[in-house]
Design an enzyme around this catalytic site. Structure first.
Site, PDB file in Angstrom:
ATOM      1  N   GLY A 233     -17.483 -10.456 -21.795  1.00 44.54           N
ATOM      2  CA  GLY A 233     -16.226 -11.157 -21.527  1.00 44.54           C
ATOM      3  C   GLY A 233     -15.914 -11.117 -20.042  1.00 44.54           C
ATOM      4  N   GLY A 461     -19.183  -5.700 -26.337  1.00 43.00           N
ATOM      5  CA  GLY A 461     -20.630  -5.537 -26.331  1.00 43.00           C
ATOM      6  C   GLY A 461     -21.009  -4.247 -25.627  1.00 43.00           C
ATOM      7  N   THR A 462     -19.988  -3.528 -25.177  1.00 44.47           N
ATOM      8  CA  THR A 462     -20.201  -2.358 -24.334  1.00 44.47           C
ATOM      9  C   THR A 462     -20.243  -1.059 -25.121  1.00 44.47           C
ATOM     10  OG1 THR A 462     -17.854  -2.582 -23.944  1.00 44.47           O
ATOM     11  CG2 THR A 462     -19.308  -3.324 -22.209  1.00 44.47           C
ATOM     12  N   LEU A 624     -17.538   9.760 -23.463  1.00 45.11           N
ATOM     13  CA  LEU A 624     -17.614   9.767 -24.932  1.00 45.11           C
ATOM     14  C   LEU A 624     -19.050   9.596 -25.420  1.00 45.11           C
ATOM     15  CD1 LEU A 624     -14.459   7.704 -25.973  1.00 45.11           C
ATOM     16  CD2 LEU A 624     -14.710  10.170 -25.671  1.00 45.11           C
ATOM     17  N   GLN A 632     -23.246   1.072 -19.127  1.00 47.78           N
ATOM     18  CA  GLN A 632     -22.140   0.385 -18.466  1.00 47.78           C
ATOM     19  C   GLN A 632     -22.342   0.397 -16.956  1.00 47.78           C
ATOM     20  OE1 GLN A 632     -19.567  -1.359 -19.577  1.00 47.78           O
ATOM     21  NE2 GLN A 632     -18.004  -0.010 -20.380  1.00 47.78           N
ATOM     22  N   LYS A 695     -11.290   8.579 -18.491  1.00 45.94           N
ATOM     23  CA  LYS A 695     -10.773   7.645 -17.481  1.00 45.94           C
ATOM     24  C   LYS A 695     -11.544   6.324 -17.551  1.00 45.94           C
ATOM     25  CE  LYS A 695     -10.827  10.351 -13.754  1.00 45.94           C
ATOM     26  NZ  LYS A 695     -10.490  10.806 -12.380  1.00 45.94           N
ATOM     27  N   GLY A 698     -15.510   0.823 -17.325  1.00 38.27           N
ATOM     28  CA  GLY A 698     -16.191  -0.474 -17.379  1.00 38.27           C
ATOM     29  C   GLY A 698     -16.250  -1.219 -16.060  1.00 38.27           C
ATOM     30  N   GLU A 699     -15.165  -1.218 -15.312  1.00 42.72           N
ATOM     31  CA  GLU A 699     -15.106  -2.049 -14.109  1.00 42.72           C
ATOM     32  C   GLU A 699     -15.499  -1.297 -12.844  1.00 42.72           C
ATOM     33  OE1 GLU A 699     -11.881  -5.231 -14.589  1.00 42.72           O
ATOM     34  OE2 GLU A 699     -11.343  -3.701 -16.037  1.00 42.72           O
TER      35      GLU A 699
HETATM   36 MO1  MOS Z   1     -11.451  -7.297 -17.193  1.00 48.45          MO
HETATM   37  S1  MOS Z   1     -11.678  -8.423 -15.495  1.00 48.45           S
HETATM   38  O1  MOS Z   1      -9.798  -6.884 -17.106  1.00 48.45           O
HETATM   39  O2  MOS Z   1     -11.865  -8.214 -18.517  1.00 48.45           O
END
Ligand code: MOS
Length: 732
Positions: A233, A461-462, A624, A632, A695, A698-699
């Site tokens: 996404g 998908g993560t 986790l 990731q 914490k 992903g980003e």
């Molecule tokens: Mo993320 S850019 O908040 O899907």
């Protein structure tokens, strides 16, 4: 002691995915299905004079054609707090090339595509605004739904500049970029009476449910949104989009299920993008390397009808201890669809500028880049003045430097060589906020002793299915095979949108609490039951392992979840719990951190850049699942390499068309572009952020990569590239 949490459990949905059985939205079968194909504006500004549909309507298989003139009156909803919102076209005004103007519905996809090609649209064409240079530029008062001011200051930047003995004042630019998830956006819409069901590629089932109900002016309870599997996404599936609205309208009109799948090319015009940025950045420091001033002014694009700011200065406010700071945003209105969130919005381009400038400052001061960062390390959040909930950035630098061999670096540009290749080593910091929201989870204890755990979150998908299974299994004393996790249905208890890296921090505490409460209930029932082998034991003495319930004092006394239910005459038992962020956590500044180290090899004659080595060390609280977490990070760093060297969306300056809206012209890394990526996590205990101490992850790992590469390129060549992507032409 964690037995399951943190372990490298294989994806629980892995087999379904590799065998092709996971029902992604476009794969969901339906009887009597009709296919929708959207047609779009071919000009960037002007008015529609006429949409001629009679030829298309006569084509084989066509069921209906709905233009914007036939859509019912839709309610404008606030994506952003501006007066003019555009859920889908409602009048003859054209604001951008690719604007959705209607939908053809036919018996087959091919028939719908063919008929859509026969729709003839005539326009009154006006001169569009396409480039920042042509645009009206303004300074927004607030950004991001009004929650952040458009200008942030502390101290006095004029005096900070006077104090500076060394100044770096540069402009850093990043191009427009598109998300390009592997799975394009898709909707399967169907009505039963006045109830709407949407199978939808969305990061937010509940947000989509609320949004479409508002747009169509129907009660929210009449809408169900299902999204069980997503092929990525990254922000472009976060908001309700026009194709979803058109699919729902079409399905109602033709009284059949209608499926719409955007083409790869339509993904470039229908789901937002990351705005290009122009960042004026000033860093000033005294000779000892202490920052005396930071001034970061970010210009980005927005559409004619909506305000969206790429918040490049967000990390600048909290990254370094500096008394005098200004962060300011400027926006240019052009004829484009509104940009949107894209992985690490703000941080990804913002830290390219900040961490490049820190490298320039280090070179100007003749201080090692890590040492410069340590001298300006923010021991508390310099902006909010709050303590960090946890911060292990110094350990990230240290461990990364050791793994990479940073101490062997000769700081002089062009000093390292391997045959025809110039070698460069660069590093940068990474940061991303750790936010969370309210989530509700239902645990069902089943007659066979297993558990079903349900919540309306999403898995991009993560690995949400996998890590939540681990949290539930651990709390229930079951094996991970004994837990089924269900998500992706708005009928399930509510959970937040999967964006801003908040899913783990929001949902895992609720899973943990609901599972713990279910276990507690079962224990209490057992110890109070004279027929239980553990009757009369204190609950605190009871342990559950792999579904076996026993007294620690006397492990021969055993019970089981299935026996407890059976003796109570229950087919199952349900427990629902809701968790909210702890108000105490607001007394802390919550961020993840990391450090990235990269070696480049550059062909001196051809300017070709090869990434040779890459080390990333991150502090993200509790992990986790060490396998999905590592994946990731590898994904994020890979994207960062693409951002640094390849990605760039080009718009035709005349009609605002995206040139090369496909995956062969829009370059992204392939396997041969990516070296071995070494990933490490700092063991970090965060007692404040949430009950599990997780914490954001992903980003984070895209952040800093482009700067580390630009810094390595400088080290290799002596050329400072401040304009992404760093392509060979900029080096020769
Ligand atoms: Mo993320 S850019 O908040 O899907």
């Amino acid at each position: 002691m964690s037995k399951i949490i943190g372990k490298p459990l294989d994806r629980v949905d892995g087999k379904l995915k590799v065998t092709g059985e996971a029902p992604y939205t476009a794969d969901v079968p339906r009887e009597n299905l009709a296919y929708g194909v959207i047609f779009q504006s071919a000009i960037a500004k002007g008015k529609v004079i006429q949409i001629e549909t009679s030829t298309a309507a006569a084509a084989p298989g066509v069921i209906n054609i709905i233009t914007y003139q036939q859509t019912p009156n839709l309610v404008k909803i606030p994506f952003f707090p501006t007066p003019e919102n555009l859920p889908t076209t409602q009048d003859d005004n054209i604001y951008y090339n690719g604007q959705h103007l209607g939908i053809v519905i036919a018996e087959t996809l091919e028939q719908a595509e063919y008929a859509a090609s026969l729709v003839k649209i005539s326009y009154e064409v006006a001169e569009p605004t396409i480039t920042i240079a042509q645009a009206e530029i303004f300074e927004p008062e607030s950004i991001f739904f009004g929650i952040m001011p458009g200008k942030i200051t502390r101290g006095d930047i004029a005096s900070g500049k006077t104090q500076a003995e060394v100044l770096v004042e540069e402009i850093y630019t990043t191009p427009m970029e598109h998300h390009n998830p592997l799975e394009p956006a898709a909707t399967l819409a169907m009505w039963t009476g006045d109830n709407l069901t949407l199978y939808e590629t969305t990061q937010g089932i509940s947000a989509t449910q609320r949004g479409i109900a508002a747009v169509l002016n129907i009660p929210q309870e009449k809408v169900r949104v299902i999204s069980q599997y997503l092929g990525g996404g990254f922000g472009c599936k976060a908001l309700l989009r026009s194709h979803t609205i058109l699919a729902a309208i079409a399905a109602r009109q033709v009284q059949r299920p209608v499926k719409v799948v955007l083409t790869r090319s339509q993904m470039y015009t229908s789901c937002g993008y990351r705005s290009p940025t122009q960042q004026h950045l000033t860093l000033g420091a005294t000779q000892d390397g202490k920052l005396s001033v930071i001034n970061h002014i970010g210009t980005s694009l927005t559409s004619i009808f909506d305000d969206f700011v790429e918040p490049v200065g967000a990390p600048t406010t909290m990254m370094y201890a500096c008394a005098n700071l200004q962060v300011k945003y400027r926006l240019a209105r052009i004829n484009t669809i509104t940009p949107t969130f894209m992985r690490a919005p703000g941080e990804a381009p913002g830290m390219f500028a900040l961490e490049s400038a820190m490298d320039e400052l280090a070179a100007a001061l003749n201080i090692d880049p890590i040492e410069l960062r340590l001298r300006n390390h923010a021991d508390i959040d310099p902006h909010t003045q709050l303590p960090w909930s946890s911060k292990s950035l110094k350990q990230c630098y240290q461990q990364g430097a050791e793994l990479f061999g940073w101490s062997l670096r000769n700081p002089v540009p062009r000093s390292m060589r391997d045959g025809d290749f110039l070698i460069g080593w660069g590093m940068a910091s990474a940061t991303f906020p750790s936010n969370s929201g309210k989530a509700s989870v239902k645990v069902e204890m089943l007659a066979n002793g297993e558990a079903r755990v349900k919540t309306g979150t999403q898995d991009l998908g993560t690995g949400t299915y996998t890590v939540m299974t681990q949290v539930a299994a651990e709390a229930l004393g079951l094996s991970s095979q004994q837990v089924q996790f269900e998500l992706g249905d708005s009928n399930l208890p509510n959970a937040p949108i999967a964006g801003n890296s908040i899913t783990v921090g929001s949902v895992s505490p609720a899973v943990h609490q609901a599972a713990s409460a279910a276990k507690q209930r079962m224990m209490q029932m057992a110890v109070a039951d004279p027929n239980s082998p553990i009757y009369g034991f204190p609950v605190a003495d009871i342990t559950v392992e792999s579904g076996k319930i026993f007294s620690q004092q006397d492990p021969s006394k055993q019970d089981s979840y299935s026996e407890i239910l059976r003796r109570h005459g229950l087919a199952s038992l349900e427990v629902t719990e809701e968790t909210s962020p702890n108000p105490e956590s607001q007394k802390y500044s919550k961020h993840s951190f990391g450090a990235i180290f990269i070696e480049v090899a550059i062909d001196e004659l051809l300017g070709q850049i090869k990434i040779r080595r890459c080390v990333g060390v991150y502090s993200v609280g509790k992990i986790l699942n060490c396998k999905t977490a590592r994946s990731q990070v590898i994904g994020g760093i890979t994207w960062g390499i693409g951002m640094a060297l390849m990605e760039k969306t080009v718009i035709d300056p005349h009609q605002g068309r995206i040139v090369g809206a496909n995956l062969s012209d829009y370059l992204i890394p392939v396997h041969t572009d990516i070296p071995n990526i070494e990933v490490q996590f700092i063991a970090e205990h965060d007692p404040h952020v949430n009950t599990l101490g997780t914490k954001s992850l992903g980003e984070l790992p895209i952040v800093g990569v482009a700067a580390a590469i630009a810094n390595a390129v400088y080290h290799a060549t002596g050329k400072r590239i401040r304009d992404l992507p760093i392509t060979p032409d900029k080096l020769i």
